[in-house]
Design an enzyme around this catalytic site. Structure first.
Site, PDB file in Angstrom:
ATOM      1  N   GLY A  61       0.824  -1.205   0.000  1.00  0.00           N
ATOM      2  CA  GLY A  61       0.000   0.000   0.000  1.00  0.00           C
ATOM      3  C   GLY A  61       0.856   1.251   0.000  1.00  0.00           C
ATOM      4  O   GLY A  61       2.012   1.244  -0.428  1.00  0.00           O
ATOM      5  N   SER A  62       0.305   2.311   0.536  1.00  0.00           N
ATOM      6  CA  SER A  62       0.958   3.612   0.491  1.00  0.00           C
ATOM      7  C   SER A  62       2.019   3.751   1.583  1.00  0.00           C
ATOM      8  O   SER A  62       2.034   3.008   2.566  1.00  0.00           O
ATOM      9  CB  SER A  62      -0.080   4.719   0.663  1.00  0.00           C
ATOM     10  OG  SER A  62      -0.601   4.708   1.991  1.00  0.00           O
ATOM     11  N   GLY A  80       2.000   2.372   5.388  1.00  0.00           N
ATOM     12  CA  GLY A  80       3.110   1.535   5.823  1.00  0.00           C
ATOM     13  C   GLY A  80       3.686   1.999   7.140  1.00  0.00           C
ATOM     14  O   GLY A  80       4.062   1.191   7.998  1.00  0.00           O
ATOM     15  N   GLU A  94       5.592  -3.441   0.953  1.00  0.00           N
ATOM     16  CA  GLU A  94       5.749  -3.005  -0.433  1.00  0.00           C
ATOM     17  C   GLU A  94       4.951  -1.722  -0.581  1.00  0.00           C
ATOM     18  O   GLU A  94       3.722  -1.730  -0.543  1.00  0.00           O
ATOM     19  CB  GLU A  94       5.246  -4.042  -1.439  1.00  0.00           C
ATOM     20  CG  GLU A  94       5.519  -3.605  -2.879  1.00  0.00           C
ATOM     21  CD  GLU A  94       4.728  -4.373  -3.921  1.00  0.00           C
ATOM     22  OE1 GLU A  94       4.370  -3.767  -4.937  1.00  0.00           O
ATOM     23  OE2 GLU A  94       4.474  -5.567  -3.693  1.00  0.00           O
TER      24      GLU A  94
END
Length: 462
Positions: free
Chosen positions: A209-210, A214, A231
């Site tokens: 995600g963003s 994160g 990621e």
């Protein structure tokens, strides 16, 4: 707090799915089932776990048409491309199933003075997978299959935009005979997700995600002494050298920019072109982009669908407008895409020239159908600009001098480096990022390391 999760389809703005969010009690019971089921699951021989997971992949693929249709309506990918997600899921899953015996086999050391020494890979316990909407199956499978095969139980929380994806995967594994509790889904609020991470029962979190999200995952996991795989975002660059095959470069790079309406973590968002071929590249690029057909994703002729929501499209519109105010120029005439209207998720593809790194469009993730193109005079200038980013997921160079290309690739701060291609995951290669693109690794045999821990055996012969 709202207890009903509603998925609004970007295709027509209708509510496509409604699901009740799990209560704290439901979350706790799901975790208890996972903890209990994992003890028996890990005791099964590896070959049996592989066989059950392989059967689950068969069940999943058998449902391809329904799954593809649901992807289109949930997140807006053109229907002619949605089936590729199922094929990609199968490819990655099959690779990891085949790789399991090698990746998980004990490391046996040479005998030494009457001692047997070896290292086993033990499952961690319960793995929480938090999956995104943009590639709802391809991202999730990277962690789910190795985690299950290694002997872990898995709980998946999918994006509120694609809740059916979690349900379809779990259905396939249950149908294949994977014991109940081994693989479960939860539709959860952020608060309940944080509660689950901090419960003490989860041993690994795999998140895609963003960057801001994160950071929240890391905060939730702090002090739990658990592993976290992240990621996150990307602002991936491509460099077109003066010796590049332009036919290959234009088609490949622009597909990397615009596939999935630019909503790819590893999509190309920055293009650097050697000055000797710059004008030729722009002419070819303009012709290529004008061939796209923007429209409703369920239309078989559509090649560029809506963005996932209107707010995402407005964000990209603001980036573009700001860049133009600062001197950038639009290469694409947006009037050729009449479906593109402000206040809707339908956004015309765009390439910007006369850009520089002071503009947000060249350093802030866009996650939409747009890229900036800069002219460079040398390899050295290109390398400097490619590395001038907070992100480092992938990078690509287009050249016919492969030796020189690899030499330049060694200088780029990135997790994956391509020559003459981009925006692709080979499951036999490690998928990882540097800087704000995250940390950890999925895919390849190395991907099993995130969902296992080493256990050393030191046996004295008497």
């Amino acid at each position: 707090m709202e207890s009903i999760q509603k998925t609004v389809s970007p295709v027509d703005g209708s509510i496509y799915v409604e699901r009740e969010l799990a209560s704290g009690d439901q979350v706790d019971k799901t975790l208890l089932r996972a903890l209990s089921a994992q003890e028996q699951w890990r005791s099964l021989p590896l070959e049996e776990r592989v066989a059950l997971c392989s059967r689950a992949v068969d069940c999943f693929v058998d449902n391809k048409d329904q799954i593809a249709d649901e992807i289109t309506w949930q997140m807006g990918r053109p229907i002619q491309f949605s089936g590729g997600e199922v094929s990609g899921f199968e490819e990655r899953a099959r690779f990891m199933l085949d790789a399991a015996s090698s990746a998980l086999k004990p490391i046996v050391l040479p005998k030494r003075r009457g001692f047997d020494r070896y290292i086993k890979r033990e499952p961690l316990g319960v793995v929480l997978v938090i999956a995104p909407w943009n590639y709802p199956y391809l991202t999730a499978v990277n962690s789910i299959v190795p985690a299950l095969v290694a002997g872990n139980a898995v709980i998946i929380k999918h994006s509120a935009q694609t809740p059916l994806c979690a349900e379809r995967m779990v259905e396939a594994f249950l149908k294949a005979g994977v014991p109940e509790g081994v693989f479960q889904f939860l539709h959860m609020s952020h608060e309940e997700t944080r509660h689950l991470i901090q419960s003490g029962g989860v041993r690994h979190v795999a998140f895609t995600g963003s960057v801001p999200a994160g950071k929240e995952i890391e905060k939730a996991a702090a002090g739990q002494f658990i592993s976290v795989g992240l990621e996150l975002g990307g602002k991936d660059p491509a460099y077109i050298r003066e010796d590049a095959d332009l036919d290959v470069a234009v088609e490949s790079v622009l597909d990397g920019v615009f596939f999935n309406s630019g909503q790819s973590c590893c999509g190309i968002e920055r293009i650097y072109v050697h000055q000797s071929i710059y004008d030729d590249f722009l002419k070819r690029a303009e012709t290529f982009v004008n061939q796209y057909k923007l429209g409703p994703a369920h239309n078989p002729e559509t090649t560029l669908g809506p963005m996932v929501r209107t707010s995402a499209a407005e964000f990209v519109r603001q980036q573009v407008a700001e860049a133009v105010e600062q001197g950038a120029q639009k290469l694409i005439n947006e009037k050729k895409f009449p479906q593109s209207n402000s206040g809707t998720p339908y956004l015309a593809p765009q390439l910007l020239v006369n850009v520089n790194h002071s503009m947000r469009i060249m350093h802030e993730e866009s996650f939409g159908p747009v890229a900036g193109i800069m002219k460079v005079s040398s390899d050295e200038e290109a390398m400097k600009l490619m590395n001038d980013s907070d992100f480092g997921l992938t990078a690509a160079i287009y050249t016919q001098d492969l030796e020189k290309g690899v030499e330049l690739g060694d200088q780029i701060e990135t997790g994956t480096f391509f020559i003459n291609r981009c925006d692709y995951l080979d499951p036999s290669l490690a998928w990882t990022g540097v800087k704000q693109s995250g940390r950890g690794c999925t895919l390849s045999e190395l991907g099993f390391e995130a969902v296992t821990r080493p256990k050393s055996y030191h046996v004295k012969q008497v």
